[in-house]
Design a protein around this motif. Structure first.
Motif, short mmCIF file in Angstrom:
data_model
loop_
_atom_site.label_atom_id
_atom_site.label_comp_id
_atom_site.label_asym_id
_atom_site.label_seq_id
_atom_site.Cartn_x
_atom_site.Cartn_y
_atom_site.Cartn_z
N ARG A 104 0.85 -1.17 0.00
CA ARG A 104 0.00 0.00 0.00
C ARG A 104 0.90 1.23 0.00
O ARG A 104 1.77 1.35 0.85
CB ARG A 104 -0.83 -0.06 1.29
N MET A 133 -4.55 -7.27 8.50
CA MET A 133 -5.20 -5.96 8.58
C MET A 133 -6.13 -5.70 7.40
O MET A 133 -5.72 -5.82 6.24
CB MET A 133 -4.15 -4.84 8.60
N GLY A 192 -4.44 6.30 7.56
CA GLY A 192 -4.89 5.02 7.05
C GLY A 192 -4.58 3.83 7.95
O GLY A 192 -4.68 2.69 7.51
N TYR A 193 -4.22 4.11 9.21
CA TYR A 193 -3.98 3.01 10.15
C TYR A 193 -5.22 2.75 10.98
O TYR A 193 -5.99 3.66 11.29
CB TYR A 193 -2.77 3.32 11.05
N ILE A 194 -5.40 1.46 11.34
CA ILE A 194 -6.55 1.09 12.15
C ILE A 194 -6.28 1.46 13.61
O ILE A 194 -5.18 1.22 14.12
CB ILE A 194 -6.83 -0.43 12.04
N GLY A 199 -0.82 -1.50 14.89
CA GLY A 199 0.31 -0.85 14.22
C GLY A 199 0.52 -1.48 12.87
O GLY A 199 -0.41 -2.00 12.25
N ASP A 200 1.75 -1.41 12.37
CA ASP A 200 2.05 -2.00 11.06
C ASP A 200 2.36 -3.48 11.25
O ASP A 200 3.41 -3.86 11.76
CB ASP A 200 3.25 -1.27 10.42
N ALA A 201 1.40 -4.31 10.83
CA ALA A 201 1.51 -5.75 11.11
C ALA A 201 2.74 -6.36 10.43
O ALA A 201 3.43 -7.19 11.03
CB ALA A 201 0.24 -6.45 10.66
#
Ligand SMILES: O=P(O)(O)OC[C@H]1O[C@H](OP(=O)(O)OP(=O)(O)O)[C@H](O)[C@@H]1O
Ligand SMILES: O=c1cc[nH]c(=O)[nH]1
Ligand SMILES: [Mg+2]
Length: 209
Positions: A104, A133, A192-194, A199-201
């Motif tokens: 992404r 995610m 754009g993060y949940i 965090g960044d999986a």
């Protein structure tokens, strides 16, 4: 419209809380993400069709149940989806594995496909697409497009954490694809993060930044 199911088994919820914690390091993140995937697949496969076959036990002949119907394949969306594959294989060791590489763009949040390698008979298989995610839903939508373009018809999406926007995006583009998550989180941040998310999986699984 497709089904969206949160798998709220206490073990799944407990383990998810462990990997949400920013102090959980790569080694534990990796093993617990796989444990959650295994528990999720156990729940999701409750509805697999069965058939009766005759077998012979040491005591004599008897009709018993086995799985019927389509064979399975697991399709991780690279990279982070790799972090769920071993967990799925614990329960379905004979599953074939197909890979779809997707990243992404950090600024535009648009997904880009960079790799596709699938079992030849994906049109005959029940596919479990796995990715920790589901944020905007762009990556999973594009991965499902790639599968359908190659003949897949029976697809389920399995994620650890989903956002409301991600669920809506999949249900809009692919109303035939059921979605399973360990949690539906509250929101997507501006970047754009949940949230609260994990965090960044991919980075947490592989120790990158
Ligand atoms: O729903 P979206 O808004 O598309 O976001 C979700 C995607 O982002 C992450 O992958 P990323 O692009 O970070 O790649 P990586 O797995 O290599 O880290 C994640 O694993 C999903 O594939
Ligand atoms: O929260 C998010 C969103 C996208 N990708 C991730 O790894 N985490
Ligand atoms: Mg990433």
């Amino acid at each position: 419209m497709s089904k969206f199911t949160v798998l709220d088994h206490p073990l799944i919820q407990h383990k998810l809380t462990m990997i949400r914690d920013k102090n959980t390091g790569t080694k534990d993140f990796r093993s617990i993400a796989n444990e959650i995937a295994e528990l999720m697949v156990y729940e999701i496969t409750r509805d697999l069709p069965m058939e009766s076959v005759e077998i012979e036990t040491p005591m004599g002949k008897s009709m018993q149940k086995v799985l019927a119907g389509k064979k399975l394949a697991v399709i991780p969306i690279l990279r982070a989806g790799l972090g769920m594959v071993d967990g799925v294989l614990e329960l379905i060791p004979a599953a074939k594995i197909g890979h779809i590489g997707m990243y992404r763009d950090e600024k535009t949040l648009q997904p880009h496909e960079y790799f596709v390698k699938l079992p030849a008979d994906i049109d005959k298989r029940e596919l479990f697409v796995v990715d920790p995610m589901l944020a905007t839903g762009g990556s999973a939508n594009m991965a499902i497009d790639a599968l359908k373009k190659r003949g897949a018809t029976n697809i389920r999406l399995v994620v650890l954490v989903a956002s409301p926007q991600g669920v809506e995006a999949i249900q809009k583009e692919h109303p035939d694809v059921d979605i399973y998550a360990a949690s539906l989180d509250t929101e997507l941040t501006d970047s754009g993060y949940i949230f609260p998310g994990l965090g960044d999986a991919g980075d947490r699984l592989f120790g990158t930044k």
